[in-house]
Design a protein around this motif. Sequence first.
Motif, PDB file in Angstrom:
ATOM      1  N   UNK A 191      71.117  10.440  31.017  1.00  0.00           N
ATOM      2  CA  UNK A 191      71.902  11.600  30.576  1.00  0.00           C
ATOM      3  C   UNK A 191      71.673  11.922  29.096  1.00  0.00           C
ATOM      4  N   UNK A 192      71.028  11.029  28.355  1.00  0.00           N
ATOM      5  CA  UNK A 192      70.762  11.266  26.931  1.00  0.00           C
ATOM      6  C   UNK A 192      69.296  11.543  26.613  1.00  0.00           C
ATOM      7  N   UNK A 193      68.425  11.358  27.589  1.00  0.00           N
ATOM      8  CA  UNK A 193      66.981  11.450  27.323  1.00  0.00           C
ATOM      9  C   UNK A 193      66.546  12.805  26.778  1.00  0.00           C
ATOM     10  N   UNK A 194      67.036  13.883  27.349  1.00  0.00           N
ATOM     11  CA  UNK A 194      66.601  15.204  26.894  1.00  0.00           C
ATOM     12  C   UNK A 194      67.068  15.484  25.469  1.00  0.00           C
ATOM     13  N   UNK A 195      68.224  14.965  25.112  1.00  0.00           N
ATOM     14  CA  UNK A 195      68.728  15.125  23.740  1.00  0.00           C
ATOM     15  C   UNK A 195      67.886  14.301  22.769  1.00  0.00           C
ATOM     16  N   UNK A 196      67.612  13.055  23.144  1.00  0.00           N
ATOM     17  CA  UNK A 196      66.779  12.180  22.300  1.00  0.00           C
ATOM     18  C   UNK A 196      65.363  12.749  22.191  1.00  0.00           C
ATOM     19  N   UNK A 197      64.841  13.252  23.309  1.00  0.00           N
ATOM     20  CA  UNK A 197      63.498  13.840  23.311  1.00  0.00           C
ATOM     21  C   UNK A 197      63.420  15.019  22.338  1.00  0.00           C
ATOM     22  N   UNK A 198      64.438  15.862  22.327  1.00  0.00           N
ATOM     23  CA  UNK A 198      64.447  17.007  21.407  1.00  0.00           C
ATOM     24  C   UNK A 198      64.448  16.531  19.957  1.00  0.00           C
ATOM     25  N   UNK A 199      65.244  15.512  19.681  1.00  0.00           N
ATOM     26  CA  UNK A 199      65.315  14.996  18.306  1.00  0.00           C
ATOM     27  C   UNK A 199      63.980  14.389  17.869  1.00  0.00           C
ATOM     28  N   UNK A 200      63.364  13.616  18.751  1.00  0.00           N
ATOM     29  CA  UNK A 200      62.067  13.006  18.429  1.00  0.00           C
ATOM     30  C   UNK A 200      61.014  14.097  18.247  1.00  0.00           C
ATOM     31  N   UNK A 201      61.012  15.076  19.129  1.00  0.00           N
ATOM     32  CA  UNK A 201      60.036  16.170  19.053  1.00  0.00           C
ATOM     33  C   UNK A 201      60.139  16.888  17.715  1.00  0.00           C
ATOM     34  N   UNK A 202      61.350  17.244  17.337  1.00  0.00           N
ATOM     35  CA  UNK A 202      61.547  17.941  16.061  1.00  0.00           C
ATOM     36  C   UNK A 202      61.075  17.088  14.895  1.00  0.00           C
ATOM     37  N   UNK A 203      61.407  15.803  14.904  1.00  0.00           N
ATOM     38  CA  UNK A 203      60.996  14.917  13.813  1.00  0.00           C
ATOM     39  C   UNK A 203      59.482  14.789  13.724  1.00  0.00           C
ATOM     40  N   UNK A 204      58.839  14.658  14.877  1.00  0.00           N
ATOM     41  CA  UNK A 204      57.380  14.518  14.874  1.00  0.00           C
ATOM     42  C   UNK A 204      56.702  15.811  14.454  1.00  0.00           C
ATOM     43  N   UNK A 205      57.223  16.946  14.891  1.00  0.00           N
ATOM     44  CA  UNK A 205      56.643  18.216  14.484  1.00  0.00           C
ATOM     45  C   UNK A 205      56.822  18.431  12.989  1.00  0.00           C
ATOM     46  N   UNK A 206      57.967  18.017  12.455  1.00  0.00           N
ATOM     47  CA  UNK A 206      58.174  18.124  11.001  1.00  0.00           C
ATOM     48  C   UNK A 206      57.123  17.306  10.253  1.00  0.00           C
ATOM     49  N   UNK A 207      56.778  16.152  10.792  1.00  0.00           N
ATOM     50  CA  UNK A 207      55.787  15.292  10.139  1.00  0.00           C
ATOM     51  C   UNK A 207      54.378  15.901  10.177  1.00  0.00           C
TER      52      UNK A 207
END
Length: 150
Positions: free
Chosen positions: A131-147
Amino acid sequence: MRISDSVANYILELLNQAGGIAEIQRNELASFLGCVPSQINYVLTSRFTPEQGYIVESRRGGGGYIRITRLKLSKADMIMHIINGVGDSLDGASARAMLENMVGGAVLDRQSAELIAAALSEKALAAVPKELRDTVRAMICKSMLLATRT
């Protein structure tokens, strides 16, 4: 040539003639090109995405239209635009499609996209409750794209 290629080429020609902004009426365009209106929707959602440098806006109703705008942004600005569009939740299929579009639009190189895809995969997120994977995935995606912006 496939109908989706014909639709995309016609829209690209409209954009080129109009200086990067084109307004179409979906039903009229479908009738003109001899396809169903849903084919126009498919082309717009698959080939005219923010990752590929386009903004698509629609207005419904009798005088409704679809406005396609070609963005003229740097890669860093394009990535920020994509990050802002991710939202608070990102499913795996959408993440993969977004990364493919970014590679296709030359926003990301293939290696960077594959690394981000690995970090966003179900296997990498297996320890996270479903139930948290899509939220965590969005956060990781944003962080990696920022990098990748620098």
